[in-house]
Design a protein around this motif. Sequence first.
Motif, PDB file in Angstrom:
ATOM      1  N   GLU A  35       0.833  -1.205   0.000  1.00 25.88           N
ATOM      2  CA  GLU A  35       0.000   0.000   0.000  1.00 25.88           C
ATOM      3  C   GLU A  35       0.866   1.252   0.000  1.00 25.88           C
ATOM      4  OE1 GLU A  35      -2.778  -0.212   3.228  1.00 25.88           O
ATOM      5  OE2 GLU A  35      -3.627  -2.097   2.505  1.00 25.88           O
ATOM      6  N   ALA A  36       1.952   1.212   0.750  1.00 27.15           N
ATOM      7  CA  ALA A  36       2.857   2.370   0.787  1.00 27.15           C
ATOM      8  C   ALA A  36       3.484   2.594  -0.585  1.00 27.15           C
ATOM      9  CB  ALA A  36       3.941   2.161   1.845  1.00 27.15           C
ATOM     10  N   ARG A  37       3.833   1.513  -1.265  1.00 24.13           N
ATOM     11  CA  ARG A  37       4.419   1.653  -2.601  1.00 24.13           C
ATOM     12  C   ARG A  37       3.400   2.201  -3.594  1.00 24.13           C
ATOM     13  NH1 ARG A  37       6.671  -3.832  -3.839  1.00 24.13           N
ATOM     14  NH2 ARG A  37       6.800  -4.412  -1.681  1.00 24.13           N
ATOM     15  N   VAL A  38       2.152   1.761  -3.481  1.00 20.13           N
ATOM     16  CA  VAL A  38       1.107   2.260  -4.373  1.00 20.13           C
ATOM     17  C   VAL A  38       0.897   3.753  -4.141  1.00 20.13           C
ATOM     18  CG1 VAL A  38      -1.382   2.158  -4.848  1.00 20.13           C
ATOM     19  CG2 VAL A  38      -0.057   0.051  -4.689  1.00 20.13           C
ATOM     20  N   ARG A  39       0.846   4.169  -2.877  1.00 15.79           N
ATOM     21  CA  ARG A  39       0.675   5.601  -2.573  1.00 15.79           C
ATOM     22  C   ARG A  39       1.860   6.423  -3.096  1.00 15.79           C
ATOM     23  NH1 ARG A  39      -1.425   3.652   2.504  1.00 15.79           N
ATOM     24  NH2 ARG A  39      -3.666   3.929   2.483  1.00 15.79           N
ATOM     25  N   ALA A  40       3.063   5.890  -2.920  1.00 13.18           N
ATOM     26  CA  ALA A  40       4.251   6.604  -3.389  1.00 13.18           C
ATOM     27  C   ALA A  40       4.222   6.751  -4.915  1.00 13.18           C
ATOM     28  CB  ALA A  40       5.518   5.881  -2.932  1.00 13.18           C
ATOM     29  N   TYR A  41       3.817   5.697  -5.610  1.00 11.15           N
ATOM     30  CA  TYR A  41       3.753   5.755  -7.070  1.00 11.15           C
ATOM     31  C   TYR A  41       2.656   6.718  -7.523  1.00 11.15           C
ATOM     32  CZ  TYR A  41       3.868   4.295 -11.928  1.00 11.15           C
ATOM     33  OH  TYR A  41       3.977   4.286 -13.295  1.00 11.15           O
ATOM     34  N   ALA A  42       1.541   6.772  -6.785  1.00 11.67           N
ATOM     35  CA  ALA A  42       0.474   7.717  -7.118  1.00 11.67           C
ATOM     36  C   ALA A  42       0.994   9.154  -7.046  1.00 11.67           C
ATOM     37  CB  ALA A  42      -0.718   7.528  -6.179  1.00 11.67           C
ATOM     38  N   LEU A  43       1.852   9.427  -6.084  1.00 12.24           N
ATOM     39  CA  LEU A  43       2.432  10.776  -5.977  1.00 12.24           C
ATOM     40  C   LEU A  43       3.371  11.068  -7.140  1.00 12.24           C
ATOM     41  CD1 LEU A  43       3.116  10.928  -2.134  1.00 12.24           C
ATOM     42  CD2 LEU A  43       1.235  11.980  -3.415  1.00 12.24           C
ATOM     43  N   VAL A  44       4.110  10.057  -7.574  1.00 14.35           N
ATOM     44  CA  VAL A  44       4.983  10.225  -8.744  1.00 14.35           C
ATOM     45  C   VAL A  44       4.130  10.560  -9.967  1.00 14.35           C
ATOM     46  CG1 VAL A  44       6.526   9.003 -10.339  1.00 14.35           C
ATOM     47  CG2 VAL A  44       6.851   8.755  -7.876  1.00 14.35           C
ATOM     48  N   LEU A  45       3.051   9.809 -10.162  1.00 11.07           N
ATOM     49  CA  LEU A  45       2.167  10.070 -11.299  1.00 11.07           C
ATOM     50  C   LEU A  45       1.513  11.450 -11.192  1.00 11.07           C
ATOM     51  CD1 LEU A  45       0.451   6.594 -11.736  1.00 11.07           C
ATOM     52  CD2 LEU A  45       2.318   7.576 -13.085  1.00 11.07           C
ATOM     53  N   ARG A  46       1.118  11.840  -9.979  1.00 12.13           N
ATOM     54  CA  ARG A  46       0.528  13.167  -9.770  1.00 12.13           C
ATOM     55  C   ARG A  46       1.497  14.254 -10.206  1.00 12.13           C
ATOM     56  NH1 ARG A  46       0.716  15.300  -3.921  1.00 12.13           N
ATOM     57  NH2 ARG A  46       2.861  15.329  -4.634  1.00 12.13           N
ATOM     58  N   ASP A  47       2.762  14.100  -9.831  1.00  8.36           N
ATOM     59  CA  ASP A  47       3.754  15.118 -10.139  1.00  8.36           C
ATOM     60  C   ASP A  47       4.072  15.198 -11.631  1.00  8.36           C
ATOM     61  OD1 ASP A  47       3.772  15.710  -7.461  1.00  8.36           O
ATOM     62  OD2 ASP A  47       5.608  14.583  -7.042  1.00  8.36           O
ATOM     63  N   ARG A  48       3.719  14.181 -12.394  1.00  9.16           N
ATOM     64  CA  ARG A  48       3.942  14.180 -13.842  1.00  9.16           C
ATOM     65  C   ARG A  48       2.779  14.786 -14.612  1.00  9.16           C
ATOM     66  NH1 ARG A  48       6.158   8.026 -14.772  1.00  9.16           N
ATOM     67  NH2 ARG A  48       8.125   8.267 -13.659  1.00  9.16           N
ATOM     68  N   LEU A  49       1.651  15.038 -13.942  1.00 12.02           N
ATOM     69  CA  LEU A  49       0.476  15.560 -14.639  1.00 12.02           C
ATOM     70  C   LEU A  49       0.732  16.969 -15.166  1.00 12.02           C
ATOM     71  CD1 LEU A  49      -2.279  14.314 -12.188  1.00 12.02           C
ATOM     72  CD2 LEU A  49      -1.965  13.574 -14.560  1.00 12.02           C
ATOM     73  N   ASP A  50       0.224  17.219 -16.351  1.00  7.27           N
ATOM     74  CA  ASP A  50       0.379  18.514 -17.009  1.00  7.27           C
ATOM     75  C   ASP A  50      -0.550  19.540 -16.346  1.00  7.27           C
ATOM     76  OD1 ASP A  50       0.800  20.586 -18.770  1.00  7.27           O
ATOM     77  OD2 ASP A  50       0.133  19.491 -20.548  1.00  7.27           O
ATOM     78  N   HIS A  51      -0.011  20.695 -16.018  1.00  3.35           N
ATOM     79  CA  HIS A  51      -0.784  21.782 -15.409  1.00  3.35           C
ATOM     80  C   HIS A  51      -1.237  22.812 -16.445  1.00  3.35           C
ATOM     81  CE1 HIS A  51      -0.063  21.051 -10.987  1.00  3.35           C
ATOM     82  NE2 HIS A  51       0.779  20.206 -11.545  1.00  3.35           N
ATOM     83  N   ALA A  52      -0.841  22.632 -17.705  1.00  2.00           N
ATOM     84  CA  ALA A  52      -1.214  23.587 -18.750  1.00  2.00           C
ATOM     85  C   ALA A  52      -2.724  23.538 -18.987  1.00  2.00           C
ATOM     86  CB  ALA A  52      -0.471  23.273 -20.047  1.00  2.00           C
ATOM     87  N   LEU A  53      -3.347  24.710 -19.042  1.00  2.00           N
ATOM     88  CA  LEU A  53      -4.796  24.778 -19.231  1.00  2.00           C
ATOM     89  C   LEU A  53      -5.179  24.293 -20.628  1.00  2.00           C
ATOM     90  CD1 LEU A  53      -5.524  28.243 -17.583  1.00  2.00           C
ATOM     91  CD2 LEU A  53      -5.594  25.963 -16.538  1.00  2.00           C
ATOM     92  N   PHE A  54      -6.354  23.669 -20.725  1.00  2.00           N
ATOM     93  CA  PHE A  54      -6.839  23.186 -22.016  1.00  2.00           C
ATOM     94  C   PHE A  54      -7.060  24.343 -22.983  1.00  2.00           C
ATOM     95  CE2 PHE A  54      -9.049  19.416 -19.738  1.00  2.00           C
ATOM     96  CZ  PHE A  54      -7.857  18.721 -19.665  1.00  2.00           C
ATOM     97  N   GLY A  55      -7.513  25.469 -22.473  1.00  4.69           N
ATOM     98  CA  GLY A  55      -7.716  26.653 -23.301  1.00  4.69           C
ATOM     99  C   GLY A  55      -9.049  26.642 -24.023  1.00  4.69           C
ATOM    100  N   PRO A  56      -9.468  27.817 -24.506  1.00  2.50           N
ATOM    101  CA  PRO A  56     -10.782  27.936 -25.137  1.00  2.50           C
ATOM    102  C   PRO A  56     -10.902  27.226 -26.481  1.00  2.50           C
ATOM    103  CG  PRO A  56      -9.607  30.022 -25.232  1.00  2.50           C
ATOM    104  CD  PRO A  56      -8.787  29.101 -24.384  1.00  2.50           C
ATOM    105  N   VAL A  57      -9.801  27.097 -27.221  1.00  3.09           N
ATOM    106  CA  VAL A  57      -9.893  26.462 -28.541  1.00  3.09           C
ATOM    107  C   VAL A  57     -10.253  24.983 -28.384  1.00  3.09           C
ATOM    108  CG1 VAL A  57      -8.607  25.830 -30.614  1.00  3.09           C
ATOM    109  CG2 VAL A  57      -8.320  28.109 -29.626  1.00  3.09           C
ATOM    110  N   LEU A  58      -9.486  24.249 -27.579  1.00  2.00           N
ATOM    111  CA  LEU A  58      -9.762  22.824 -27.380  1.00  2.00           C
ATOM    112  C   LEU A  58     -11.149  22.634 -26.754  1.00  2.00           C
ATOM    113  CD1 LEU A  58      -8.950  19.847 -27.447  1.00  2.00           C
ATOM    114  CD2 LEU A  58      -7.758  20.190 -25.264  1.00  2.00           C
ATOM    115  N   ALA A  59     -11.463  23.414 -25.741  1.00  2.00           N
ATOM    116  CA  ALA A  59     -12.769  23.288 -25.079  1.00  2.00           C
ATOM    117  C   ALA A  59     -13.908  23.530 -26.075  1.00  2.00           C
ATOM    118  CB  ALA A  59     -12.861  24.256 -23.902  1.00  2.00           C
ATOM    119  N   GLY A  60     -13.744  24.531 -26.914  1.00  2.00           N
ATOM    120  CA  GLY A  60     -14.771  24.829 -27.910  1.00  2.00           C
ATOM    121  C   GLY A  60     -14.903  23.747 -28.956  1.00  2.00           C
ATOM    122  N   GLU A  61     -13.789  23.138 -29.336  1.00  2.00           N
ATOM    123  CA  GLU A  61     -13.824  22.065 -30.333  1.00  2.00           C
ATOM    124  C   GLU A  61     -14.516  20.814 -29.804  1.00  2.00           C
ATOM    125  OE1 GLU A  61      -9.682  21.642 -31.272  1.00  2.00           O
ATOM    126  OE2 GLU A  61      -9.759  23.179 -32.833  1.00  2.00           O
TER     127      GLU A  61
END
Length: 172
Positions: A41-67
Amino acid sequence: MAATIIPLIALALIVLVLAAALRATLRKPGAALAAQANDGEARVRAYALVLRDRLDHALFGPVLAGEVWDPIMEHPVGKGLIHEFHRDFCGHGLIRTEAGIKLCDILDGHFPGETIAEWRSKEAFVAFFSEQSDYSCSGWDESSAVFATSDEWHRNNQRLTRAKLQRFLSPV
């Protein structure tokens, strides 16, 4: 002399095997399994944090949302952007409703669940999704009133991402 040493060696081996067997039966079997489970369980939680830190924070923006709005609105009511098709929980989807588009959990590959959020106009949809990112949609962003969750199983579990929105717009 060999007649004395060989039986003593055999007796020593028998005593050693019996001691090992006795020790194994007296040890609590659940303790080792519990330690392994906690470690897992500790390893799963640690890996979840690694994956969280890799997530893109760039906004989708109005063009993609509109499409995304128009092709979903071309679907019949109850259909739309479903990106996983398998048994049980399939993540979030965007489903056409009579009034617009709803965000909901998808179950068993095609059954929309309860509405999480709904947009009745393209303008409201674009305003909301243009300010989202892979990170905010993942459930990790505690400031998101729509996507945030403290449930470890739902965080980043088959959630909407930029890549999934783009794949929906360009099916292979």
